[in-house]
Design an enzyme around this catalytic site. Structure first.
Site, PDB file in Angstrom:
ATOM      1  N   ASP A 369      -2.214  -1.578  -3.160  1.00  0.00           N
ATOM      2  CA  ASP A 369      -2.505  -1.479  -4.389  1.00  0.00           C
ATOM      3  C   ASP A 369      -3.379  -0.240  -4.676  1.00  0.00           C
ATOM      4  OD1 ASP A 369      -2.832  -2.552  -7.114  1.00  0.00           O
ATOM      5  OD2 ASP A 369      -4.716  -2.942  -6.451  1.00  0.00           O
ATOM      6  N   ASP A 371      -5.500   0.561  -7.938  1.00  0.00           N
ATOM      7  CA  ASP A 371      -7.011   0.286  -8.666  1.00  0.00           C
ATOM      8  C   ASP A 371      -7.368  -0.911  -8.063  1.00  0.00           C
ATOM      9  OD1 ASP A 371      -6.386   2.614 -10.207  1.00  0.00           O
ATOM     10  OD2 ASP A 371      -5.042   1.397 -11.706  1.00  0.00           O
TER      11      ASP A 371
END
Length: 555
Positions: A369, A371
């Site tokens: 992922d 952020d």
């Protein structure tokens, strides 16, 4: 003042699929018939896996009407054993079904089994498996035979797949059954230990299943000694204390080794005596040596006989003591110690290079992922200068690349769909991430809002599928690393393993059953086999004790 809503029972998703591996025994029909006539909610799907090796004959099964539109005969697993057959079966089930119930093809569920299964599956999210209660009917008019007593031991065995429901998420995270276990022995204990090590709890439910004793020949107890090789693999994978952790019964290996050694010594002494008898010369020294060999051979033979007789008596005493049973016990009691020892030695040789290499082995790719995981979370960031790597991100990526793993990014960017970020601004931020942390082998972005209902926005699996396809590999070959439950859910829906790196955005309830990394470097070390992840329950307890806020950005 409490309200009715405060005391309402939590919502549980008890939908399940039944997986039955089979080699086509006649008992399969009775198993499926009992499942069809039981009361309670029907399963979403029944998957019967044909594990017969290389046969063109159709599986001898008439599917009852109650299950006709819910039963799938999976493709043959090629006779690779029940572990491979179960893996094929549960991976056939749609990812939306949360529970997989494994039944053996020689069991018969009781009448209220489906209703009690529905009750058993109403458990907290940290429960990864619920075992059924096994009942083995024994003859009432006589004492049970040695084989019948052996099967009756299943009633007290822990985590056996005769009737065991696993949460699909637990199977995905553990990689399912270890297919190095080719027989129906120890593969269930191995999976249970790996699931527990990942932070899940295993419990026993209330549903009951009947396990009849199937007919067997006199040599069955001798063939069962092949399991000694599997015990070697268990010790390599889980350490010497695995018996206690799996609540498994220890065998009589030390006695079998001693009896086998005594028998071998007696035979060796006899052979040496025969060779000496062929020589023509005789001296006083050789006579003394011959006498010593005779004494040693006699003592070894006496020890072998005493050990074998004791073993024979222990097996005969609780049995029916018929002529057939006595004959079978006499032959098998003499054969079991050397056969068990031979299989144990075979296991030592076969698994000598296995050192805690847990199934399914090292992944081929890691999908991050963006952020909150690779870089600090700046909500709807449009400024490349505000991109800052998370602590240990560079070290983790270097370790993974040095190990030969492919690296990808899977990221929700709903700011594009909300009109808060332009596609050009999002691309500039992505380019900055590449400059600071790249190169990356795959990059998948979902620009949609939750209201769009797309298939790519996590927790749906679309981004994982897209990145895996870009890398030219299966989702099962990937590990997803993220900081919120949506990342973990997307991985599991795609069939990928996952690691959760908790941040202020991580909710406490998202830790249940998750594999936890304290930071990116810890996660990377687990992936390359240098360390173990932290149990989710330990991190959840610490987070609750600190009262940490869990209301960060959800992107």
């Amino acid at each position: 003042m409490s309200t009715k809503a405060d005391t309402a029972e939590p919502a549980y998703d008890t939908r399940c699929a039944i997986v039955i591996p089979t080699i086509g025994r006649p008992s399969l029909q009775r198993c499926v018939d009992a499942l069809a006539t039981a009361s309670g909610p029907l399963p979403e799907l029944v998957v019967v896996v044909d594990d017969r090796p290389d046969t063109p004959d159709p599986l001898p099964l008439q599917v009852p009407r109650a299950l006709a539109d819910r039963t799938t005969i999976a493709m043959t697993s090629g006779g690779r054993g029940p572990a491979a057959a179960r893996n094929l079966g549960w991976r056939t089930v749609p990812a939306t079904v949360p529970w997989i119930v494994f039944l053996d093809d020689d069991v018969e569920v009781e009448h209220f089994w489906r209703a009690r299964l529905d009750h058993d599956l109403r458990v907290t999210p940290d429960v990864g498996a619920v075992q059924g209660v096994i009942h083995v009917p024994l003859p009432s008019q006589r004492r049970p035979t040695d084989w019948e007593r052996n099967v009756a031991g299943l009633a007290d065995a822990r985590w056996i797949t005769a009737d065991l429901a696993y949460r699909r998420d637990a199977l995905v995270e553990s990689g399912g059954f270890d297919e190095r276990f080719r027989r129906a022995f120890r593969e269930d204990a191995d999976l249970a230990l790996r699931v527990q090590d990942a932070g899940w709890r295993l419990t026993v439910g209330q549903r009951r299943t009947r396990h009849p004793v199937r007919p067997a020949d006199r040599l069955v107890s001798i063939r069962m000694q092949a399991g000694n090789a599997d015990d070697v693999l268990m010790a390599r994978l889980h350490g010497r204390d695995w018996y206690d952790r799996a609540e498994a019964t220890r065998g009589a290996r030390r006695r079998h080794l001693a009896v086998t050694a005594l028998g071998t010594a007696a035979l060796a002494a006899g052979a040496a005596q025969g060779i000496r008898g062929l020589t023509k010369s005789a001296t006083a020294s050789k006579s003394r040596q011959s006498a010593a060999l005779r004494r040693a051979g006699f003592l070894a033979a006496a020890g072998w006989f005493a050990g074998t007789a004791t073993f024979f008596a222990e097996r005969v005493r609780p049995g029916p003591r018929t002529a057939d049973e006595l004959a079978a016990m006499a032959v098998s009691s003499a054969a079991i110690p050397p056969v068990a020892t031979a299989h144990w030695l075979r296991g030592l040789r076969r698994y000598r290079h296995v050192h805690a290499e847990s199934w399914p082995g090292r992944p081929l790719a890691v999908l991050f992922d963006r952020d909150g995981t690779l870089i600090h979370d700046v909500p709807y960031n449009t400024d490349p200068d505000r991109v800052a790597p998370m602590p240990t991100a560079l070290e983790a990526l270097r370790l993974l690349r040095d190990a030969g793993l492919r690296i990808g990014v899977v990221t929700n960017q709903s700011g594009i769909g909300r009109g808060l970020i332009t596609p050009g601004q999002a691309k500039e931020v992505d380019e900055q991430v590449r400059r600071l942390l790249g190169p990356f082998d795959a990059w998948a972005v979902c620009p949609h809002t939750p209201e769009d209902g797309c298939d790519c926005r996590k927790p749906r699996p679309g981004l994982i599928f897209q990145a895996a396809a870009e890398l030219g590999m299966r989702p099962e070959d990937c590990v997803v690393i993220g900081d919120i439950g949506a990342d973990v859910a997307a991985a599991r829906a795609a069939g990928s393993r996952s690691v959760l790196i908790p941040t202020p955005s991580t909710r406490i309830e998202e830790l249940a059953g998750a594999r936890i990394g304290v930071d990116l470097l810890a996660a990377a070390r687990w992936i390359v086999g240098q360390s173990d992840p932290e149990p989710a329950r330990a991190h959840r307890t610490r987070a609750a004790a600190t009262g940490r806020s869990t209301s960060g950005s959800r992107r």
